[in-house]
Write a protein that holds these residues in place. Structure first.
Motif, PDB file in Angstrom:
ATOM      1  N   TYR A 186      33.439  60.091  45.124  1.00 31.11           N
ATOM      2  CA  TYR A 186      32.411  60.776  44.337  1.00 31.11           C
ATOM      3  C   TYR A 186      31.408  59.751  43.818  1.00 31.11           C
ATOM      4  CZ  TYR A 186      35.740  64.562  44.640  1.00 31.11           C
ATOM      5  OH  TYR A 186      36.594  65.527  45.126  1.00 31.11           O
ATOM      6  N   THR A 187      30.121  60.032  44.034  1.00 30.72           N
ATOM      7  CA  THR A 187      29.061  59.096  43.659  1.00 30.72           C
ATOM      8  C   THR A 187      28.780  59.092  42.169  1.00 30.72           C
ATOM      9  OG1 THR A 187      27.384  60.788  44.134  1.00 30.72           O
ATOM     10  CG2 THR A 187      27.958  59.277  45.915  1.00 30.72           C
ATOM     11  N   ILE A 207      44.231  57.054  40.903  1.00 32.76           N
ATOM     12  CA  ILE A 207      42.796  57.336  40.910  1.00 32.76           C
ATOM     13  C   ILE A 207      42.063  56.053  40.524  1.00 32.76           C
ATOM     14  CG2 ILE A 207      40.947  58.680  39.800  1.00 32.76           C
ATOM     15  CD1 ILE A 207      43.161  60.834  39.274  1.00 32.76           C
ATOM     16  N   GLY A 208      40.963  55.773  41.217  1.00 32.61           N
ATOM     17  CA  GLY A 208      40.183  54.579  40.904  1.00 32.61           C
ATOM     18  C   GLY A 208      38.806  54.938  40.390  1.00 32.61           C
ATOM     19  N   THR A 209      38.279  54.106  39.494  1.00 32.25           N
ATOM     20  CA  THR A 209      36.890  54.254  39.055  1.00 32.25           C
ATOM     21  C   THR A 209      36.162  52.937  39.289  1.00 32.25           C
ATOM     22  OG1 THR A 209      37.129  53.498  36.746  1.00 32.25           O
ATOM     23  CG2 THR A 209      37.629  55.829  37.220  1.00 32.25           C
ATOM     24  N   LEU A 210      34.911  53.033  39.684  1.00 32.11           N
ATOM     25  CA  LEU A 210      34.065  51.862  39.786  1.00 32.11           C
ATOM     26  C   LEU A 210      33.360  51.698  38.445  1.00 32.11           C
ATOM     27  CD1 LEU A 210      32.803  49.575  41.376  1.00 32.11           C
ATOM     28  CD2 LEU A 210      31.063  51.170  42.190  1.00 32.11           C
ATOM     29  N   GLY A 211      33.772  50.684  37.687  1.00 35.53           N
ATOM     30  CA  GLY A 211      33.198  50.462  36.371  1.00 35.53           C
ATOM     31  C   GLY A 211      34.146  50.854  35.260  1.00 35.53           C
ATOM     32  N   SER A 251      43.005  53.459  37.610  1.00 35.32           N
ATOM     33  CA  SER A 251      42.658  52.038  37.615  1.00 35.32           C
ATOM     34  C   SER A 251      41.138  51.907  37.540  1.00 35.32           C
ATOM     35  CB  SER A 251      43.173  51.348  38.880  1.00 35.32           C
ATOM     36  OG  SER A 251      44.586  51.322  38.896  1.00 35.32           O
ATOM     37  N   MET A 252      40.656  51.193  36.515  1.00 32.64           N
ATOM     38  CA  MET A 252      39.225  50.919  36.382  1.00 32.64           C
ATOM     39  C   MET A 252      38.924  49.573  37.040  1.00 32.64           C
ATOM     40  SD  MET A 252      38.538  51.976  32.405  1.00 32.64           S
ATOM     41  CE  MET A 252      39.854  50.910  31.781  1.00 32.64           C
ATOM     42  N   ASP A 465      32.601  56.720  41.365  1.00 33.90           N
ATOM     43  CA  ASP A 465      31.620  55.708  40.983  1.00 33.90           C
ATOM     44  C   ASP A 465      31.131  56.018  39.564  1.00 33.90           C
ATOM     45  OD1 ASP A 465      29.446  54.019  40.612  1.00 33.90           O
ATOM     46  OD2 ASP A 465      28.778  54.162  42.685  1.00 33.90           O
ATOM     47  N   CYS A 466      31.501  55.183  38.613  1.00 32.78           N
ATOM     48  CA  CYS A 466      31.099  55.343  37.211  1.00 32.78           C
ATOM     49  C   CYS A 466      30.237  54.166  36.773  1.00 32.78           C
ATOM     50  CB  CYS A 466      32.336  55.444  36.315  1.00 32.78           C
ATOM     51  SG  CYS A 466      33.421  56.834  36.682  1.00 32.78           S
TER      52      CYS A 466
END
Length: 605
Positions: A186-187, A207-211, A251-252, A465-466
């Motif tokens: 997800y963008t 689950i991963g987050t970017l940022g 995981s961030m 993507d955060c």
């Protein structure tokens, strides 16, 4: 007298709301010049904005601004909350028995408040004789100018054309790129509903987050409340996972491996453009080439203000370091970043929570954080005076630090993160991340993460993507008719030394270098506007019919614009420029000299 004009506003979020507020403040003048205001809103709900819209956010997502920090609207946020029925407050996630002006509340509550203020402002403009036409659920897909001296036409997704005399683009957040649900990628987190499990089901996987931004915490809060229960135990918030969520974990991924600073108390809740230097003093720092150098600004304006602030905070080591002329901006950023860098970011947050709680609950300001925010806010509204070299330094070396400090995570959100960490459901992974281009779309996303000098591939069934809003580039500008007709161009700033261009621009960064005679320019991102927020055409001239106050469009020119206070100040600058135009009969030219009176007016607000 000329016929009254028709103004169109594209978007009805916070920037548009404050624009209406400042127009109403000058109703005597604008009532004579504007006969009609048309407001176009892509969403079906007007007067909220994306971050606060119930179709986009979630009841567990918190705002990070209190009533006492909000720029003036007809009612304060606190007073509005106190006037609501308990049933509505419960719906909005407001559980406090006593509403506090210094407390932060849910995004939904802030959105409902903004909508109420929008309605009041619209009614006030109608009362002074201005017709208001609202077009909700109406997406403007293009804009074209009829002729060099004619009007403007807005084209909607429904195929309708709406002529007007001038427009203000206030579209707010705009996320580029397509979600790939088949790959779990997800963008952006929005709308939050797309990330939530179906009723009665769980995300029993990693689950991963970017940022590690506030947007990432929105994701974490929304998902955590659906996979377990938070409870206060012996004065500590604890998280108890539901059965069937043994593998649920978030995981961030953060390049620097840092969590934002926590909420802090302030002496002055409102930022001011000229709190630590007046306009005359600031312009006196411009060198013979017409540039305001970042180090000059730090030495002459920031250094003395920060010395006073650190002295108030009892941080004598920093007072001594800042007293050394060799201790510059880069050294300051590194020192303060290192102070916040812990081997374990969560344990560091637990340690900093002690000071943050004392600051907020006992009303003990942390002066240096407040002062650096004000100082960078001042620089933001004069960023066109900096050369390209300093814009590069600001963006790469200073902005990541600033946004980490000023994110100001509410204490409640910090306690929630610590509870999840203690339960083994949350971690933070340091290092840069790239989403792998070649995906099998088997319901998973593969990322490549730095692990020291090595890269490691990690597979997530869901990856969000955060990393936040990026400047919108020309090819993504929502109104391509303006691009094709040359009414908009890329934002750019000049290099002070053309011989140093190659050494200044990172090799891996795609930039626009425009040669103009012997001068070179760096593309700062987004589109170009003048100091009165009028779009600058390819011929270098602004068009008084076309104004753009959407931060994703203008952040190349105004790199430190964020939050509701910036929404208010930005729209106020635009309105003040119109006041000068209507009084004199000629648009201001948008240059440094012509804007002096407007900025002086801001200092007196």
């Amino acid at each position: 007298m000329n016929p009254r004009q028709h103004l169109a506003i594209i978007g009805s979020g916070a920037s548009a709301i404050y624009l209406l507020k400042h127009l109403l403040d000058e109703a005597g003048l604008f009532g004579r010049h504007f006969g009609t205001i048309s407001i176009f809103e892509k969403s079906g709900i007007t007067g909220m904005g994306m971050p606060y819209n119930p179709r986009m956010t979630d009841r567990f997502n918190m705002s990070n601004i209190s009533s006492e920090e909000l720029p003036e609207l007809p009612d304060t946020f606190g007073d509005w909350l106190r006037a609501q029925d308990p049933a509505l407050l419960e719906e909005l996630g407001v559980e406090d028995e006593e509403i506090s002006d210094s407390e932060v509340y849910s995004r939904l509550a802030l959105g409902r408040y903004l909508n109420a203020q929008y309605r009041t402002l619209v009614g006030g403009l109608v009362d002074v004789g201005i017709e208001i036409h609202e077009f909700s659920g109406c997406e403007v897909v293009d804009v074209r100018c009829v002729s060099p001296a004619g009007g403007v036409v807005l084209e909607t997704a429904a195929g309708e054309s709406h002529p007007c005399d001038r427009i203000v683009i206030a579209t707010g957040h705009s996320w580029i790129g397509e979600d790939k649900p088949a790959a779990g990628y997800y963008t952006s987190p929005w709308p939050m509903t797309k990330l939530l499990p179906a009723e009665g089901e769980y995300h029993d996987f990693a689950i991963g987050t970017l940022g590690a931004s506030l947007s990432a915490f929105d994701v974490i809060s929304s998902l955590a409340h659906r996979h377990g229960k938070f409870a206060e135990e012996s004065g500590t918030l604890c998280f108890h996972p539901f059965p069937g969520t043994e593998n649920f974990k978030i995981s961030m991924h953060s390049a620097q491996g840092l969590l934002p600073h926590l909420q802090f108390d302030q002496d002055e809740p409102f930022r001011e453009i000229y709190r630590h230097v007046d306009r005359e003093g600031l312009l006196a720092l411009v060198d013979d080439e017409g540039f305001l150098r970042l180090e000059t600004y730090f030495d002459r304006v920031c250094r003395p203000a920060l010395i006073k602030a650190f002295a108030k905070d009892g941080m004598t080591e920093m007072v001594g370091l800042l007293g050394d002329p060799q201790f510059g901006f880069a050294e300051f950023v590194k020192k303060m970043t290192d102070e916040h860098d812990y081997p374990n970011a969560f344990e560091g947050m637990r340690y900093e929570m002690i000071e943050a709680r004392r600051s907020v609950l006992e009303h003990k300001p942390i002066h240096w954080k407040e002062v650096i925010d004000d100082l960078m806010y001042t620089l933001n509204f004069h960023a066109e005076l900096m050369p390209a070299e300093d814009h590069l330094t600001l963006r790469s070396g200073v902005m990541p630090f600033l946004m980490n400090v000023i994110a100001a995570m509410p204490l409640g959100s910090g306690n929630l993160l610590l509870a999840l960490y203690d339960a083994g459901k949350l971690d933070l992974v340091a290092g840069k991340v790239e989403v792998c281009e070649d995906q099998d779309h088997d319901g998973r996303t593969t990322i490549s993460a730095d692990e020291g000098e090595e890269k490691k591939e990690i597979v997530y069934p869901m990856f969000v993507d955060c990393s936040g809003q990026k400047p919108l580039e020309l090819e993504d500008y929502p109104f391509q008719g303006l691009v094709r007709s040359g009414k908009v161009r890329r934002a750019r700033v000049r290099f002070s030394d053309s011989a140093e261009v190659a050494g200044c621009v990172p090799e891996e960064k795609k930039v626009l270098l425009v040669q103009d005679g012997a001068a070179f320019y760096y593309h700062t991102g987004g589109v170009d506007v003048d100091a009165a927020y009028r779009l600058i055409a390819t011929d270098g001239r602004p068009d008084p019919r076309l104004c753009d106050i959407a931060f994703p469009h203008t952040s190349g020119v105004r790199p430190y614009s964020y939050g509701l206070q910036a929404c208010s100040d930005t729209s106020l600058i635009l309105v003040k420029a119109w006041v000068e135009e209507f009084k004199s009969g000629e648009p201001v030219d948008g240059g440094v000299a012509s804007m002096t009176e407007i900025y002086d007016d801001l200092a007196g607000e």
